[in-house]
Design a protein around this motif. Sequence first.
Motif, PDB file in Angstrom:
ATOM      1  N   GLY A  92       0.857  -1.189   0.000  1.00  0.00           N
ATOM      2  CA  GLY A  92       0.000   0.000   0.000  1.00  0.00           C
ATOM      3  C   GLY A  92       0.887   1.230   0.000  1.00  0.00           C
ATOM      4  O   GLY A  92       1.762   1.365   0.856  1.00  0.00           O
ATOM      5  N   SER A  93       0.696   2.114  -0.975  1.00  0.00           N
ATOM      6  CA  SER A  93       1.585   3.275  -1.094  1.00  0.00           C
ATOM      7  C   SER A  93       0.801   4.574  -1.209  1.00  0.00           C
ATOM      8  O   SER A  93      -0.081   4.708  -2.052  1.00  0.00           O
ATOM      9  N   LEU A  94       1.157   5.503  -0.348  1.00  0.00           N
ATOM     10  CA  LEU A  94       0.622   6.869  -0.430  1.00  0.00           C
ATOM     11  C   LEU A  94       1.501   7.767  -1.291  1.00  0.00           C
ATOM     12  O   LEU A  94       1.150   8.914  -1.564  1.00  0.00           O
ATOM     13  N   GLY A  95       2.659   7.264  -1.712  1.00  0.00           N
ATOM     14  CA  GLY A  95       3.516   8.016  -2.623  1.00  0.00           C
ATOM     15  C   GLY A  95       4.121   9.255  -1.999  1.00  0.00           C
ATOM     16  O   GLY A  95       4.102   9.465  -0.784  1.00  0.00           O
ATOM     17  N   GLN A  96       4.671  10.086  -2.870  1.00  0.00           N
ATOM     18  CA  GLN A  96       5.239  11.378  -2.484  1.00  0.00           C
ATOM     19  C   GLN A  96       4.363  12.483  -3.052  1.00  0.00           C
ATOM     20  O   GLN A  96       4.294  12.688  -4.258  1.00  0.00           O
ATOM     21  N   THR A  97       3.644  13.177  -2.179  1.00  0.00           N
ATOM     22  CA  THR A  97       2.802  14.274  -2.645  1.00  0.00           C
ATOM     23  C   THR A  97       3.679  15.439  -3.087  1.00  0.00           C
ATOM     24  O   THR A  97       4.517  15.922  -2.322  1.00  0.00           O
ATOM     25  N   VAL A  98       3.482  15.879  -4.332  1.00  0.00           N
ATOM     26  CA  VAL A  98       4.242  17.015  -4.855  1.00  0.00           C
ATOM     27  C   VAL A  98       3.338  18.198  -5.191  1.00  0.00           C
ATOM     28  O   VAL A  98       3.820  19.311  -5.403  1.00  0.00           O
ATOM     29  N   ARG A  99       2.030  17.955  -5.224  1.00  0.00           N
ATOM     30  CA  ARG A  99       1.101  19.057  -5.474  1.00  0.00           C
ATOM     31  C   ARG A  99      -0.268  18.677  -4.946  1.00  0.00           C
ATOM     32  O   ARG A  99      -0.738  17.563  -5.158  1.00  0.00           O
ATOM     33  N   HIS A 100      -0.888  19.609  -4.238  1.00  0.00           N
ATOM     34  CA  HIS A 100      -2.246  19.417  -3.737  1.00  0.00           C
ATOM     35  C   HIS A 100      -2.946  20.760  -3.929  1.00  0.00           C
ATOM     36  O   HIS A 100      -2.786  21.677  -3.129  1.00  0.00           O
ATOM     37  N   GLU A 101      -3.677  20.860  -5.023  1.00  0.00           N
ATOM     38  CA  GLU A 101      -4.202  22.153  -5.464  1.00  0.00           C
ATOM     39  C   GLU A 101      -5.588  22.399  -4.883  1.00  0.00           C
ATOM     40  O   GLU A 101      -6.566  21.747  -5.263  1.00  0.00           O
ATOM     41  N   THR A 102      -5.682  23.332  -3.944  1.00  0.00           N
ATOM     42  CA  THR A 102      -6.954  23.673  -3.309  1.00  0.00           C
ATOM     43  C   THR A 102      -7.224  25.162  -3.468  1.00  0.00           C
ATOM     44  O   THR A 102      -6.370  25.987  -3.161  1.00  0.00           O
ATOM     45  N   VAL A 103      -8.405  25.504  -3.963  1.00  0.00           N
ATOM     46  CA  VAL A 103      -8.801  26.893  -4.168  1.00  0.00           C
ATOM     47  C   VAL A 103     -10.144  27.121  -3.486  1.00  0.00           C
ATOM     48  O   VAL A 103     -11.126  26.425  -3.785  1.00  0.00           O
ATOM     49  N   ARG A 104     -10.168  28.068  -2.557  1.00  0.00           N
ATOM     50  CA  ARG A 104     -11.382  28.424  -1.819  1.00  0.00           C
ATOM     51  C   ARG A 104     -12.086  27.189  -1.246  1.00  0.00           C
ATOM     52  O   ARG A 104     -13.291  27.004  -1.374  1.00  0.00           O
ATOM     53  N   GLY A 105     -11.290  26.328  -0.628  1.00  0.00           N
ATOM     54  CA  GLY A 105     -11.841  25.175   0.055  1.00  0.00           C
ATOM     55  C   GLY A 105     -12.161  23.992  -0.828  1.00  0.00           C
ATOM     56  O   GLY A 105     -12.624  22.963  -0.342  1.00  0.00           O
ATOM     57  N   ARG A 106     -11.921  24.119  -2.137  1.00  0.00           N
ATOM     58  CA  ARG A 106     -12.208  23.009  -3.058  1.00  0.00           C
ATOM     59  C   ARG A 106     -10.920  22.501  -3.665  1.00  0.00           C
ATOM     60  O   ARG A 106     -10.133  23.273  -4.216  1.00  0.00           O
ATOM     61  N   THR A 107     -10.692  21.196  -3.541  1.00  0.00           N
ATOM     62  CA  THR A 107      -9.485  20.598  -4.098  1.00  0.00           C
ATOM     63  C   THR A 107      -9.703  20.301  -5.572  1.00  0.00           C
ATOM     64  O   THR A 107     -10.613  19.543  -5.941  1.00  0.00           O
ATOM     65  N   LEU A 108      -8.872  20.902  -6.419  1.00  0.00           N
ATOM     66  CA  LEU A 108      -8.981  20.728  -7.855  1.00  0.00           C
ATOM     67  C   LEU A 108      -8.249  19.487  -8.330  1.00  0.00           C
ATOM     68  O   LEU A 108      -8.606  18.888  -9.347  1.00  0.00           O
ATOM     69  N   GLY A 109      -7.204  19.116  -7.623  1.00  0.00           N
ATOM     70  CA  GLY A 109      -6.442  17.936  -8.014  1.00  0.00           C
ATOM     71  C   GLY A 109      -5.328  17.661  -7.045  1.00  0.00           C
ATOM     72  O   GLY A 109      -4.962  18.512  -6.220  1.00  0.00           O
ATOM     73  N   THR A 110      -4.792  16.467  -7.115  1.00  0.00           N
ATOM     74  CA  THR A 110      -3.702  16.071  -6.235  1.00  0.00           C
ATOM     75  C   THR A 110      -2.747  15.190  -7.031  1.00  0.00           C
ATOM     76  O   THR A 110      -3.177  14.423  -7.893  1.00  0.00           O
ATOM     77  N   LEU A 111      -1.458  15.332  -6.778  1.00  0.00           N
ATOM     78  CA  LEU A 111      -0.457  14.611  -7.557  1.00  0.00           C
ATOM     79  C   LEU A 111       0.574  13.984  -6.635  1.00  0.00           C
ATOM     80  O   LEU A 111       1.191  14.677  -5.825  1.00  0.00           O
ATOM     81  N   GLN A 112       0.721  12.654  -6.775  1.00  0.00           N
ATOM     82  CA  GLN A 112       1.718  11.923  -6.009  1.00  0.00           C
ATOM     83  C   GLN A 112       2.667  11.199  -6.960  1.00  0.00           C
ATOM     84  O   GLN A 112       2.223  10.640  -7.973  1.00  0.00           O
ATOM     85  N   LEU A 113       3.938  11.210  -6.643  1.00  0.00           N
ATOM     86  CA  LEU A 113       4.925  10.419  -7.357  1.00  0.00           C
ATOM     87  C   LEU A 113       5.243   9.172  -6.538  1.00  0.00           C
ATOM     88  O   LEU A 113       4.952   9.113  -5.353  1.00  0.00           O
TER      89      LEU A 113
END
Length: 415
Positions: A92-113
């Motif tokens: 089970g891998s949570l990876g390395q989070t390199v971007r977690h894009e949240t604008v005004r309380g809404r998450t637009l996307g998340t990126l893990q390597l």
Amino acid sequence: MIGLLSGTSMDGVDVAAVEFRLRAGVIESLPLGYSSLPYPETLRRELVSLTRSEDKGPSAWCGLETETGRVFATAARYGVEQLAGGRADLIGSLGQTVRHETVRGRTLGTLQLGGSARIAEATGLPVLADPRSRDVAAGGQGAPLAPVLDVLWLAGLFPPVGNTPPPGRVLALNLGGIANITVVGEGDPLAYDTGPGNALIDAAAELVGSEEGRDTDGTLAARGRVRPDLLERLLSDDYFRLRPPKTTGKEHFGDEYLRNALEALPEVSAPDLLRTVTELTVRTVTEACAAHEAALVIASGGGVANPVLMSGLRRELGRHGAELNTSGQHGIPPDAKEAFLAALLGFLGMHGIAGNIASCTGAEGPRVLGTITPGNRPLSPPDPVGTPVTALRISTPSAFHTSDRESTCASSTWQ
């Protein structure tokens, strides 16, 4: 089961080996071992640099994904061979989070390597990775995911006795790069990021030229004093007034946030800067815990190793009548908890059990999380679990007989 992740501090890959067994709605867990494999220094610097830059092209990101995947694959192989005695069924891998894009309380996307294909190739085992994306797709913030562990774990630690209310509320606190809490016992579980944890302390250490890029053992902060003018500016950020559920990251609480707060202030010495930034975490965590009338706060994460941070929390929480413990006092070493979570998310996903808590992430409802990369054998998942899972208990080695341990993995994980 092997769990992998690298936190927002981006200093290496944590790996845990855990044996799980589900019985009558309770997950029994037997921790087998934990370690942390540091990133090569060049990779760590590239990760930190690239995630702060808006100018890097796809070639740079592709190279970063490749090198990060190699480190995760090495960590997974180490977990299987050294921690699990050569026997494991799933990564089970949570990876390395390199971007977690949240604008005004809404998450637009998340990126893990983290290269799930490389992990599968290195170990021959199936990999359940990228659990955050499904929650985001369901309208959630993809974080925090720790509440699924916290809620089950706290239920196992403090089971209800009849209809008698507990003497006080117990909160789980994670002091990672970003600090977050999990609250149970007041309706639906609630969890959210309180604000910066270690990441802003690291940013301050880099700003003053610390060779390690961090304030090891709080040495600099211990020599300084809190600057009220700087602390006031840091606390004025709108995030602290948002209502939960909410999530944030280094994109918000990073070096730019720090530099903006320092503008037009009289010079701030390095020790005073580190002490003030550490106090920011103390104040924002304490305010959140006090708002939920915490009687006991159980802390985990890298921040537990910072004596200045922990003494500050103990002082401020004590003023509100709350005791501060560490997760190590209750069965999970503070540094190992998130890798334990990654293993648990793998176990839950494999059994068709939701890995998010919608009241914590803001998703439309519970979702089975993760994407599977097959190993060397055909996938053969167990039948989905049809009864609710109510608690998780940390077992001692003697809790599983040898014969049980041999059959546990075969019956409850991938064949």
